[in-house]
Design a protein around this motif. Structure first.
Motif, short mmCIF file in Angstrom:
data_model
loop_
_atom_site.label_atom_id
_atom_site.label_comp_id
_atom_site.label_asym_id
_atom_site.label_seq_id
_atom_site.Cartn_x
_atom_site.Cartn_y
_atom_site.Cartn_z
N TYR A 35 5.23 2.36 -13.32
CA TYR A 35 4.01 2.54 -14.09
C TYR A 35 3.90 1.41 -15.10
O TYR A 35 4.92 0.91 -15.59
CB TYR A 35 4.03 3.87 -14.87
N LYS A 36 2.66 1.06 -15.42
CA LYS A 36 2.41 0.06 -16.46
C LYS A 36 1.65 0.74 -17.60
O LYS A 36 0.66 1.42 -17.36
CB LYS A 36 1.57 -1.09 -15.89
N MET A 46 1.61 1.88 -10.52
CA MET A 46 1.55 0.63 -9.77
C MET A 46 2.02 0.84 -8.34
O MET A 46 1.35 0.47 -7.39
CB MET A 46 2.44 -0.42 -10.45
N PHE A 47 3.22 1.40 -8.21
CA PHE A 47 3.83 1.59 -6.89
C PHE A 47 4.55 2.92 -6.83
O PHE A 47 5.02 3.43 -7.84
CB PHE A 47 4.88 0.49 -6.61
N SER A 48 4.65 3.43 -5.60
CA SER A 48 5.44 4.61 -5.36
C SER A 48 6.22 4.40 -4.07
O SER A 48 5.66 3.92 -3.08
CB SER A 48 4.54 5.85 -5.24
N TYR A 49 7.50 4.75 -4.07
CA TYR A 49 8.36 4.63 -2.90
C TYR A 49 8.96 5.99 -2.58
O TYR A 49 9.41 6.70 -3.46
CB TYR A 49 9.51 3.65 -3.18
N ASN A 50 8.98 6.33 -1.28
CA ASN A 50 9.70 7.50 -0.79
C ASN A 50 10.81 7.01 0.12
O ASN A 50 10.53 6.39 1.14
CB ASN A 50 8.78 8.43 0.00
N ASN A 51 12.06 7.30 -0.24
CA ASN A 51 13.18 6.88 0.61
C ASN A 51 13.06 5.44 1.07
O ASN A 51 13.12 5.14 2.26
CB ASN A 51 13.30 7.81 1.83
N LYS A 52 12.87 4.56 0.14
CA LYS A 52 12.80 3.11 0.34
C LYS A 52 11.52 2.64 1.00
O LYS A 52 11.35 1.44 1.23
CB LYS A 52 13.99 2.61 1.17
N ASN A 57 0.45 1.63 -3.28
CA ASN A 57 0.35 0.31 -3.87
C ASN A 57 -1.04 0.23 -4.47
O ASN A 57 -2.01 -0.04 -3.76
CB ASN A 57 0.58 -0.78 -2.82
N GLU A 58 -1.14 0.60 -5.73
CA GLU A 58 -2.43 0.55 -6.39
C GLU A 58 -2.85 -0.91 -6.52
O GLU A 58 -2.04 -1.81 -6.35
CB GLU A 58 -2.36 1.22 -7.76
N THR A 59 -4.05 -1.17 -6.86
CA THR A 59 -4.58 -2.53 -6.86
C THR A 59 -3.81 -3.41 -7.85
O THR A 59 -4.27 -3.67 -8.96
CB THR A 59 -6.07 -2.52 -7.24
N VAL A 60 -2.65 -3.79 -7.42
CA VAL A 60 -1.77 -4.62 -8.23
C VAL A 60 -1.74 -6.01 -7.62
O VAL A 60 -1.65 -6.14 -6.40
CB VAL A 60 -0.34 -4.01 -8.24
N PHE A 64 3.25 -9.14 -8.05
CA PHE A 64 4.19 -8.05 -8.30
C PHE A 64 4.75 -7.59 -6.96
O PHE A 64 4.00 -7.17 -6.08
CB PHE A 64 3.48 -6.87 -8.99
N SER A 65 6.06 -7.64 -6.82
CA SER A 65 6.67 -7.20 -5.57
C SER A 65 7.83 -6.24 -5.87
O SER A 65 8.84 -6.64 -6.43
CB SER A 65 7.14 -8.38 -4.73
N PRO A 66 7.64 -4.97 -5.49
CA PRO A 66 8.73 -4.02 -5.65
C PRO A 66 9.72 -4.16 -4.50
O PRO A 66 9.34 -4.55 -3.40
CB PRO A 66 8.02 -2.67 -5.58
N LYS A 67 10.97 -3.84 -4.80
CA LYS A 67 12.00 -3.87 -3.75
C LYS A 67 12.91 -2.68 -3.95
O LYS A 67 13.42 -2.45 -5.05
CB LYS A 67 12.79 -5.17 -3.80
N SER A 68 13.14 -1.94 -2.86
CA SER A 68 13.99 -0.77 -2.93
C SER A 68 15.16 -0.93 -1.97
O SER A 68 15.02 -0.62 -0.78
CB SER A 68 13.18 0.49 -2.60
N PRO A 69 16.30 -1.41 -2.44
CA PRO A 69 17.44 -1.61 -1.53
C PRO A 69 18.03 -0.29 -1.02
O PRO A 69 18.60 -0.26 0.06
CB PRO A 69 18.45 -2.36 -2.41
N ASP A 70 17.90 0.76 -1.82
CA ASP A 70 18.30 2.10 -1.40
C ASP A 70 17.51 3.09 -2.22
O ASP A 70 16.81 2.69 -3.15
CB ASP A 70 19.82 2.32 -1.57
#
Lengths: 113, 110
Positions: A35-36, A46-52, A57-60, A64-70
């Motif tokens: 969130y911002k 801004m972003f939401s991830y479920n299990n990686k 991806n709201e209009t961002v 901006f690049s999210p990364k979910s390694p796990d």
């Protein structure tokens, strides 16, 4: 034990730089968010991830690049920082099923100069 | 535009008084949640009320939900100086998205 932890807490950087904010949760939650919060305290997802996997991806801007390694980690990388990126960024997590609360980190105050 | 709109934007009361904050929203929801944010800190969950519930209590907090009017209220009874904070309502429309209002700044004077 901190449930949702973000680092760093404060980040001051110059325009044009690239920076990352890290987030980790030890709650075993499946869903994580960024969130911002702007200077008027308006909080926007801004972003939401479920299990990686990226769910929201709201209009961002694509700087901006999210990364979910796990599923316990969701990092936010920001390229070519702009003055308007100055804000407080919050990471949060929640279980996947309905009617559950979200747990927030302490926030990262980003100041672009 | 955001889903939740809190009212008033700012509220100042004397310690011991009750504080009532309102939230209106626009679409059907799964639940509505209230959060508190102390200055310079993250958000802390206070209470969740499901769309099929009308009232819920937690300690000094009382939340009501009127789905026909698409509105909710948060009542803090016997306020304390430590209740000074910003309060946000958030609506859960889908599993993966909480949409927040702009928040209400509550000041409790000792």
């Amino acid at each position: 034990d901190t449930a949702v932890s973000q680092t760093p807490k404060y980040l001051v950087t110059q325009m044009g730089n690239d920076k990352s904010i890290k987030c980790e949760q030890n709650l075993g939650h499946d869903t994580m968010y960024w969130y911002k919060q702007d200077s008027k305290k308006f909080l926007k997802i801004m972003f939401s991830y479920n299990n990686k996997e990226l769910i929201i991806n709201e209009t961002v801007p694509n700087r901006f690049s999210p990364k979910s390694p796990d599923k316990a980690h969701l990092n936010l990388h920001i390229n070519s920082l702009e003055l308007g990126d100055s804000a407080v960024y919050f990471c949060a997590s929640s279980p996947l099923h309905q009617n559950t609360e979200a747990f927030f980190g302490q926030g990262t105050r980003l100041t672009v100069v | 535009s955001q889903q939740g709109e809190e009212d008033p934007q700012a509220l100042s009361i004397q310690e011991g008084e009750n504080a009532t904050m309102n939230c209106s929203y626009k679409t059907s929801i799964n639940n509505l949640q209230w959060y508190r944010q102390n200055s310079g800190r993250g958000l802390v969950h206070l209470i969740l009320i499901r769309s099929n519930e009308r009232e819920k209590h937690s300690g000094r907090l009382r939340v009501t939900l009127d789905t026909s009017k698409k509105s909710s209220s948060l009542l803090i009874t016997a306020s304390r100086a430590a209740d000074t904070a910003s309060y946000f309502c958030a609506t859960d429309v889908t599993n993966s998205k909480l949409t927040f209002g702009k928040g209400i700044t509550l000041s409790v004077r000792p």
